[in-house]
Motif scaffolding. Structure first.
Motif, PDB file in Angstrom:
ATOM      1  N   SER A  81     -78.405 -75.309  74.501  1.00 14.22           N
ATOM      2  CA  SER A  81     -77.448 -74.419  75.157  1.00 14.22           C
ATOM      3  C   SER A  81     -76.486 -73.793  74.137  1.00 14.22           C
ATOM      4  N   ASN A  82     -75.953 -74.618  73.220  1.00 11.84           N
ATOM      5  CA  ASN A  82     -75.045 -74.099  72.187  1.00 11.84           C
ATOM      6  C   ASN A  82     -75.755 -73.128  71.256  1.00 11.84           C
ATOM      7  N   LEU A  83     -76.994 -73.468  70.913  1.00 11.87           N
ATOM      8  CA  LEU A  83     -77.758 -72.632  69.987  1.00 11.87           C
ATOM      9  C   LEU A  83     -78.024 -71.260  70.597  1.00 11.87           C
ATOM     10  N   SER A  84     -78.363 -71.276  71.879  1.00 13.60           N
ATOM     11  CA  SER A  84     -78.643 -70.022  72.560  1.00 13.60           C
ATOM     12  C   SER A  84     -77.399 -69.130  72.565  1.00 13.60           C
ATOM     13  N   TYR A  85     -76.268 -69.712  72.904  1.00 12.77           N
ATOM     14  CA  TYR A  85     -75.031 -68.934  73.021  1.00 12.77           C
ATOM     15  C   TYR A  85     -74.500 -68.500  71.650  1.00 12.77           C
ATOM     16  N   ARG A  86     -74.336 -69.497  70.747  1.00  8.64           N
ATOM     17  CA  ARG A  86     -73.731 -69.189  69.441  1.00  8.64           C
ATOM     18  C   ARG A  86     -74.686 -68.396  68.552  1.00  8.64           C
ATOM     19  N   GLY A  87     -75.965 -68.745  68.602  1.00 10.60           N
ATOM     20  CA  GLY A  87     -76.950 -68.016  67.801  1.00 10.60           C
ATOM     21  C   GLY A  87     -77.034 -66.568  68.240  1.00 10.60           C
ATOM     22  N   GLY A  88     -77.034 -66.338  69.556  1.00  9.33           N
ATOM     23  CA  GLY A  88     -77.072 -64.965  70.073  1.00  9.33           C
ATOM     24  C   GLY A  88     -75.843 -64.193  69.644  1.00  9.33           C
ATOM     25  N   ALA A  89     -74.683 -64.837  69.703  1.00  6.85           N
ATOM     26  CA  ALA A  89     -73.433 -64.171  69.310  1.00  6.85           C
ATOM     27  C   ALA A  89     -73.462 -63.815  67.827  1.00  6.85           C
ATOM     28  N   LEU A  90     -73.953 -64.730  67.003  1.00  2.00           N
ATOM     29  CA  LEU A  90     -73.998 -64.484  65.555  1.00  2.00           C
ATOM     30  C   LEU A  90     -74.901 -63.291  65.249  1.00  2.00           C
ATOM     31  N   VAL A  91     -76.109 -63.297  65.807  1.00  5.62           N
ATOM     32  CA  VAL A  91     -77.077 -62.232  65.517  1.00  5.62           C
ATOM     33  C   VAL A  91     -76.573 -60.887  66.036  1.00  5.62           C
ATOM     34  N   ASN A  92     -76.173 -60.841  67.291  1.00  5.95           N
ATOM     35  CA  ASN A  92     -75.765 -59.557  67.883  1.00  5.95           C
ATOM     36  C   ASN A  92     -74.522 -58.975  67.213  1.00  5.95           C
ATOM     37  N   ASN A  93     -73.542 -59.840  66.964  1.00  2.35           N
ATOM     38  CA  ASN A  93     -72.299 -59.334  66.362  1.00  2.35           C
ATOM     39  C   ASN A  93     -72.512 -58.905  64.914  1.00  2.35           C
ATOM     40  N   LEU A  94     -73.356 -59.629  64.177  1.00  8.53           N
ATOM     41  CA  LEU A  94     -73.610 -59.219  62.788  1.00  8.53           C
ATOM     42  C   LEU A  94     -74.372 -57.894  62.736  1.00  8.53           C
ATOM     43  N   HIS A  95     -75.333 -57.705  63.630  1.00  8.97           N
ATOM     44  CA  HIS A  95     -76.054 -56.424  63.669  1.00  8.97           C
ATOM     45  C   HIS A  95     -75.085 -55.282  63.946  1.00  8.97           C
ATOM     46  N   GLY A  96     -74.210 -55.468  64.906  1.00  7.78           N
ATOM     47  CA  GLY A  96     -73.238 -54.426  65.248  1.00  7.78           C
ATOM     48  C   GLY A  96     -72.279 -54.146  64.091  1.00  7.78           C
ATOM     49  N   HIS A  97     -71.775 -55.215  63.492  1.00  7.92           N
ATOM     50  CA  HIS A  97     -70.801 -55.116  62.399  1.00  7.92           C
ATOM     51  C   HIS A  97     -71.416 -54.391  61.194  1.00  7.92           C
ATOM     52  N   HIS A  98     -72.613 -54.789  60.812  1.00  5.94           N
ATOM     53  CA  HIS A  98     -73.256 -54.186  59.630  1.00  5.94           C
ATOM     54  C   HIS A  98     -73.675 -52.739  59.889  1.00  5.94           C
ATOM     55  N   GLY A  99     -74.126 -52.472  61.106  1.00 10.90           N
ATOM     56  CA  GLY A  99     -74.506 -51.097  61.444  1.00 10.90           C
ATOM     57  C   GLY A  99     -73.311 -50.166  61.302  1.00 10.90           C
ATOM     58  N   TRP A 100     -72.169 -50.617  61.794  1.00 16.73           N
ATOM     59  CA  TRP A 100     -70.939 -49.814  61.710  1.00 16.73           C
ATOM     60  C   TRP A 100     -70.508 -49.651  60.244  1.00 16.73           C
ATOM     61  N   GLU A 101     -70.607 -50.730  59.450  1.00 13.06           N
ATOM     62  CA  GLU A 101     -70.218 -50.624  58.033  1.00 13.06           C
ATOM     63  C   GLU A 101     -71.114 -49.615  57.307  1.00 13.06           C
ATOM     64  N   ASP A 102     -72.434 -49.704  57.542  1.00 14.90           N
ATOM     65  CA  ASP A 102     -73.365 -48.795  56.851  1.00 14.90           C
ATOM     66  C   ASP A 102     -73.113 -47.334  57.250  1.00 14.90           C
ATOM     67  N   ARG A 103     -72.871 -47.105  58.529  1.00 16.34           N
ATOM     68  CA  ARG A 103     -72.739 -45.736  59.055  1.00 16.34           C
ATOM     69  C   ARG A 103     -71.373 -45.118  58.786  1.00 16.34           C
ATOM     70  N   SER A 104     -70.339 -45.943  58.872  1.00 18.45           N
ATOM     71  CA  SER A 104     -69.004 -45.386  58.943  1.00 18.45           C
ATOM     72  C   SER A 104     -68.033 -45.920  57.858  1.00 18.45           C
ATOM     73  N   TYR A 105     -68.011 -47.223  57.697  1.00 12.97           N
ATOM     74  CA  TYR A 105     -66.998 -47.847  56.827  1.00 12.97           C
ATOM     75  C   TYR A 105     -67.280 -47.571  55.348  1.00 12.97           C
ATOM     76  N   PHE A 106     -68.512 -47.856  54.911  1.00 15.36           N
ATOM     77  CA  PHE A 106     -68.842 -47.636  53.499  1.00 15.36           C
ATOM     78  C   PHE A 106     -68.719 -46.155  53.121  1.00 15.36           C
ATOM     79  N   PRO A 107     -69.218 -45.205  53.953  1.00  7.65           N
ATOM     80  CA  PRO A 107     -69.023 -43.797  53.606  1.00  7.65           C
ATOM     81  C   PRO A 107     -67.544 -43.419  53.468  1.00  7.65           C
ATOM     82  N   GLU A 108     -66.685 -44.023  54.290  1.00  6.14           N
ATOM     83  CA  GLU A 108     -65.251 -43.740  54.204  1.00  6.14           C
ATOM     84  C   GLU A 108     -64.688 -44.230  52.859  1.00  6.14           C
TER      85      GLU A 108
END
Ligand SMILES: [Fe+2]
Ligand SMILES: [Fe+2]
Length: 195
Positions: A81-108
């Motif tokens: 149960s913990n793995l499902s919740y925390r693992g999902g949060a880690l993967v989804n949030n890191l994908h979102g965070h890195h996508g935003w950095e590549d698209r927007s933050y690093f170019p800035e």
């Protein structure tokens, strides 16, 4: 066994070298312990550093949970149960965070000072390597949960693979987050960005 058949992220993929000295010129002027009190340190930067802290905690917790399960100190249903919740949060949030950095933050940051391109390219490459690790992690976590739900003895083997992948992700994350902070925050403070 260090690397596993089928795993796409290997320990040799983990960057161990720090940033080149020429990428640390602004860091020397704006050392980490001076950031919070600088007039250019605003809420957006505080939130970004907070997200990094969450990633450090989450990856360490997932790794420690897996160790407790492998040592027989954590109930399999609670672990799943913990793995499902925390693992999902880690993967989804890191994908979102890195996508935003590549698209927007690093170019800035690059637009503010193109002399830091080498460092930003290193960080972007880290994202690619990390995402391969997150794919491995998702596969191993799903397989571990599936085997545990059917009381399959092989769930321990799969959890062992999961532990290897999680350890690699945590190592690369620790390196990446620290280097990223020490490249980006001095640029933000120097050029008064994101405020
Ligand atoms: Fe990043
Ligand atoms: Fe980041």
């Amino acid at each position: 066994m260090d690397d596993l058949a089928g795993a796409r992220l290997k320990s040799s993929d983990i960057r161990t070298d720090g940033m080149p000295p020429e990428m640390q010129t602004l860091l020397a002027r704006y050392p980490r312990d001076s950031w919070e009190s600088h007039a250019g340190f605003k809420e957006l930067t505080r939130q970004w550093l907070g997200a990094h802290e969450m990633f450090r905690r989450l990856s360490a917790t997932v790794r420690k949970d897996t160790e407790l399960f492998l040592d027989g100190k954590k109930d399999s249903q609670e672990f799943a149960s913990n793995l499902s919740y925390r693992g999902g949060a880690l993967v989804n949030n890191l994908h979102g965070h890195h996508g935003w950095e590549d698209r927007s933050y690093f170019p800035e940051l690059l637009a503010a000072d193109s002399s830091f391109k080498v460092g930003l390219d290193i960080l972007e490459k880290d994202h690619v390597v990390l995402h391969r690790g997150l794919d491995d992690f998702t596969q191993a976590a799903n397989q571990t949960i599936r085997l545990m739900q059917s009381n399959n003895q092989r769930s321990m083997d799969e959890a062992g693979k999961l532990h290897t992948v999680t350890t690699h992700i945590e190592s690369l994350l620790v390196r990446h987050l620290s280097d990223e902070e020490e490249l980006a925050v001095p640029i933000i403070l120097h050029y008064r960005l994101r405020g």
